[in-house]
Write a protein that holds these residues in place. Structure first.
Motif, mmCIF file in Angstrom:
data_model
loop_
_atom_site.group_PDB
_atom_site.id
_atom_site.type_symbol
_atom_site.label_atom_id
_atom_site.label_comp_id
_atom_site.label_asym_id
_atom_site.label_seq_id
_atom_site.Cartn_x
_atom_site.Cartn_y
_atom_site.Cartn_z
ATOM 1 N N VAL A 180 16.532 -2.297 6.603
ATOM 2 C CA VAL A 180 16.615 -3.450 5.697
ATOM 3 C C VAL A 180 16.358 -2.929 4.283
ATOM 4 C CG1 VAL A 180 15.867 -5.821 5.301
ATOM 5 C CG2 VAL A 180 15.647 -4.809 7.583
ATOM 6 N N LYS A 181 17.344 -2.320 3.682
ATOM 7 C CA LYS A 181 17.184 -1.553 2.458
ATOM 8 C C LYS A 181 16.674 -2.382 1.277
ATOM 9 C CE LYS A 181 18.900 2.312 4.162
ATOM 10 N NZ LYS A 181 18.110 3.559 4.314
ATOM 11 N N ASN A 182 17.029 -3.658 1.239
ATOM 12 C CA ASN A 182 16.678 -4.498 0.089
ATOM 13 C C ASN A 182 15.385 -5.281 0.291
ATOM 14 O OD1 ASN A 182 18.947 -3.758 -1.478
ATOM 15 N ND2 ASN A 182 20.237 -5.163 -0.281
ATOM 16 N N LEU A 183 14.622 -4.923 1.306
ATOM 17 C CA LEU A 183 13.383 -5.636 1.593
ATOM 18 C C LEU A 183 12.429 -5.564 0.410
ATOM 19 C CD1 LEU A 183 12.176 -7.124 4.102
ATOM 20 C CD2 LEU A 183 10.922 -5.020 4.581
ATOM 21 N N ARG A 184 11.902 -6.735 0.016
ATOM 22 C CA ARG A 184 10.982 -6.801 -1.120
ATOM 23 C C ARG A 184 9.517 -6.908 -0.683
ATOM 24 N NH1 ARG A 184 15.501 -6.186 -3.158
ATOM 25 N NH2 ARG A 184 16.159 -6.928 -5.210
ATOM 26 N N THR A 185 9.276 -7.543 0.459
ATOM 27 C CA THR A 185 7.905 -7.790 0.913
ATOM 28 C C THR A 185 7.757 -7.364 2.371
ATOM 29 O OG1 THR A 185 7.653 -9.694 -0.568
ATOM 30 C CG2 THR A 185 6.130 -9.551 1.288
ATOM 31 N N LEU A 186 6.695 -6.601 2.640
ATOM 32 C CA LEU A 186 6.396 -6.195 4.015
ATOM 33 C C LEU A 186 4.924 -6.456 4.282
ATOM 34 C CD1 LEU A 186 7.122 -4.925 6.713
ATOM 35 C CD2 LEU A 186 6.688 -2.676 5.716
ATOM 36 N N LEU A 187 4.675 -7.395 5.207
ATOM 37 C CA LEU A 187 3.312 -7.732 5.613
ATOM 38 C C LEU A 187 3.125 -7.214 7.030
ATOM 39 C CD1 LEU A 187 3.234 -11.461 4.387
ATOM 40 C CD2 LEU A 187 2.637 -9.396 3.106
ATOM 41 N N TYR A 190 8.463 4.634 3.545
ATOM 42 C CA TYR A 190 8.231 4.932 2.135
ATOM 43 C C TYR A 190 9.449 5.572 1.482
ATOM 44 C CZ TYR A 190 3.477 4.436 3.923
ATOM 45 O OH TYR A 190 2.348 3.974 4.536
ATOM 46 N N GLN A 191 10.278 6.223 2.285
ATOM 47 C CA GLN A 191 11.444 6.901 1.747
ATOM 48 C C GLN A 191 12.639 5.967 1.584
ATOM 49 O OE1 GLN A 191 11.707 9.883 4.831
ATOM 50 N NE2 GLN A 191 10.691 11.439 3.565
ATOM 51 N N GLU A 192 12.741 4.981 2.468
ATOM 52 C CA GLU A 192 13.933 4.135 2.505
ATOM 53 C C GLU A 192 13.745 2.763 1.854
ATOM 54 O OE1 GLU A 192 16.713 5.358 3.526
ATOM 55 O OE2 GLU A 192 15.914 7.217 4.359
ATOM 56 N N LEU A 193 12.561 2.188 1.968
ATOM 57 C CA LEU A 193 12.359 0.822 1.450
ATOM 58 C C LEU A 193 11.887 0.875 -0.002
ATOM 59 C CD1 LEU A 193 10.711 -0.938 4.526
ATOM 60 C CD2 LEU A 193 13.142 -0.716 3.938
ATOM 61 N N THR A 194 12.703 1.478 -0.836
ATOM 62 C CA THR A 194 12.301 1.712 -2.222
ATOM 63 C C THR A 194 12.397 0.464 -3.098
ATOM 64 O OG1 THR A 194 14.541 2.500 -2.687
ATOM 65 C CG2 THR A 194 12.863 4.151 -2.142
ATOM 66 N N CYS A 195 12.866 -0.648 -2.532
ATOM 67 C CA CYS A 195 12.917 -1.911 -3.284
ATOM 68 C C CYS A 195 11.659 -2.747 -3.089
ATOM 69 C CB CYS A 195 14.143 -2.733 -2.876
ATOM 70 S SG CYS A 195 15.715 -1.994 -3.359
ATOM 71 N N LEU A 196 10.726 -2.261 -2.262
ATOM 72 C CA LEU A 196 9.522 -3.034 -1.971
ATOM 73 C C LEU A 196 8.731 -3.370 -3.231
ATOM 74 C CD1 LEU A 196 7.897 -1.505 1.255
ATOM 75 C CD2 LEU A 196 8.864 -3.793 0.982
ATOM 76 N N GLU A 216 4.662 10.371 0.302
ATOM 77 C CA GLU A 216 5.898 9.620 0.072
ATOM 78 C C GLU A 216 5.660 8.215 -0.446
ATOM 79 O OE1 GLU A 216 6.967 13.036 2.578
ATOM 80 O OE2 GLU A 216 5.332 11.565 2.597
ATOM 81 N N VAL A 217 4.416 7.712 -0.370
ATOM 82 C CA VAL A 217 4.139 6.386 -0.908
ATOM 83 C C VAL A 217 4.470 6.329 -2.399
ATOM 84 C CG1 VAL A 217 1.720 6.811 -1.511
ATOM 85 C CG2 VAL A 217 2.455 4.485 -0.920
ATOM 86 N N GLY A 218 4.462 7.468 -3.045
ATOM 87 C CA GLY A 218 4.781 7.533 -4.469
ATOM 88 C C GLY A 218 6.232 7.249 -4.790
ATOM 89 N N LYS A 219 7.074 7.115 -3.767
ATOM 90 C CA LYS A 219 8.488 6.800 -3.973
ATOM 91 C C LYS A 219 8.733 5.301 -4.141
ATOM 92 C CE LYS A 219 10.117 10.789 -1.273
ATOM 93 N NZ LYS A 219 10.785 11.482 -2.387
ATOM 94 N N LEU A 220 7.724 4.492 -3.862
ATOM 95 C CA LEU A 220 7.892 3.028 -3.955
ATOM 96 C C LEU A 220 7.663 2.584 -5.401
ATOM 97 C CD1 LEU A 220 5.961 1.981 -0.713
ATOM 98 C CD2 LEU A 220 8.416 2.463 -0.983
#
Length: 263
Positions: free
Chosen positions: A9-16, A30-36, A52-56
């Motif tokens: 889900v590449k365009n995901l903005r919110t993940l709970l 962290y690598q793929e959900l860069t729109c979070l 990889e959290v630094g990619k968000l």
């Protein structure tokens, strides 16, 4: 565990994330959900965040309350858009990233209940938009920050706890904090630590120079080694609660204060 399938889900903005048990988070997240914009891992059992959290880079809100983290990766300082970093009740966390001052958009740093956190890194004073800082820890060494770092945090509001006051090197550092200019603070806790190791004259000067704004409503003082309080204790027009803990050397309270510690 969070399923790697969510990374599609590449365009995901919110993940709970669901509450326990979660022990790992796929690195792919962290690598793929860069729109979070929002990542909530609070209450989970994770004990490590990967670099990889630094990619968000679009992340605004990161909730890690109650996790088993002992430290945060330095790459978290790449999250220039981060506004909230919630670490409440992260009892194992021992240090924050040394470059935390790079998070210049940070508004809220919730570090209450971080019992193992021994110091705050130098650079906290660069977080000029900071509104919430649960706990400020005086280090008095090259590793940590001194009270002067509070000077530029003019937007601080709510409650602030200052720990490690026995480690203040010069009493004038307390004046540099300019608590008197922080009119949005409503609650203040001053912790002087170990009475036996405290320089009494220095601590008297420190407390005198930590004069808060008159808008302060609640004041807690722990471990103060002096015989008397400075006069500002009773000068705050809005002070409604004063609590004293471990101030066993006091010989008198300010004249306008009753035996119950209330003005």
């Amino acid at each position: 565990m969070i399923s790697p399938m969510i990374c599609k889900v590449k365009n995901l903005r919110t993940l709970l994330a669901p509450v326990r048990p979660i022990y790992t988070v796929p690195v792919e997240l962290y690598q793929e959900l860069t729109c979070l914009r929002t990542l909530d891992l609070g209450g989970s059992d994770i004990d490590k965040l990967p670099n990889e959290v630094g990619k968000l880079l679009h992340l605004r809100y990161l909730n890690l309350w109650g996790t088993n983290l002992s430290e945060l990766p330095e790459t978290i300082c790449n999250l220039y858009n981060l506004q909230t970093l919630e670490l409440f009740q992260c009892k194992k966390i021992q240090k924050l990233p040394s470059g935390i001052g790079k998070l210049t958009n940070l508004r809220h740093l919730g570090n209450g209940g971080t019992d193992a956190l021994g110091y705050l890194p130098q650079g906290i004073g660069s977080l000029r938009f900071l509104r919430t800082l649960s706990k400020f820890i005086v280090r008095g060494s090259s590793m940590g920050c001194n009270l002067g770092e509070l000077k530029l945090l003019t937007f601080l509001q709510g409650n602030l706890k200052i720990e490690g006051l026995e480690r203040v090197v010069e009493m004038n550092e307390a004046a540099e904090a300019e608590l008197r200019m922080k009119n949005r603070l409503r609650g203040l806790t001053l912790n002087f630590g170990d009475l036996e190791q405290a320089d009494v004259e220095k601590m008297k000067g420190v407390l005198k120079n930590l004069h808060p704004h008159e808008n302060l409503e609640e004041l807690k003082i722990k471990g103060y080694p002096g015989l008397q309080f400075p006069s500002w204790i009773t000068s705050g027009s809005n002070l409604v609660s004063l609590k004293l803990h471990g101030c066993g050397t006091l010989t008198e309270l300010p004249a306008a204060m009753g035996k119950d510690g209330m003005p």
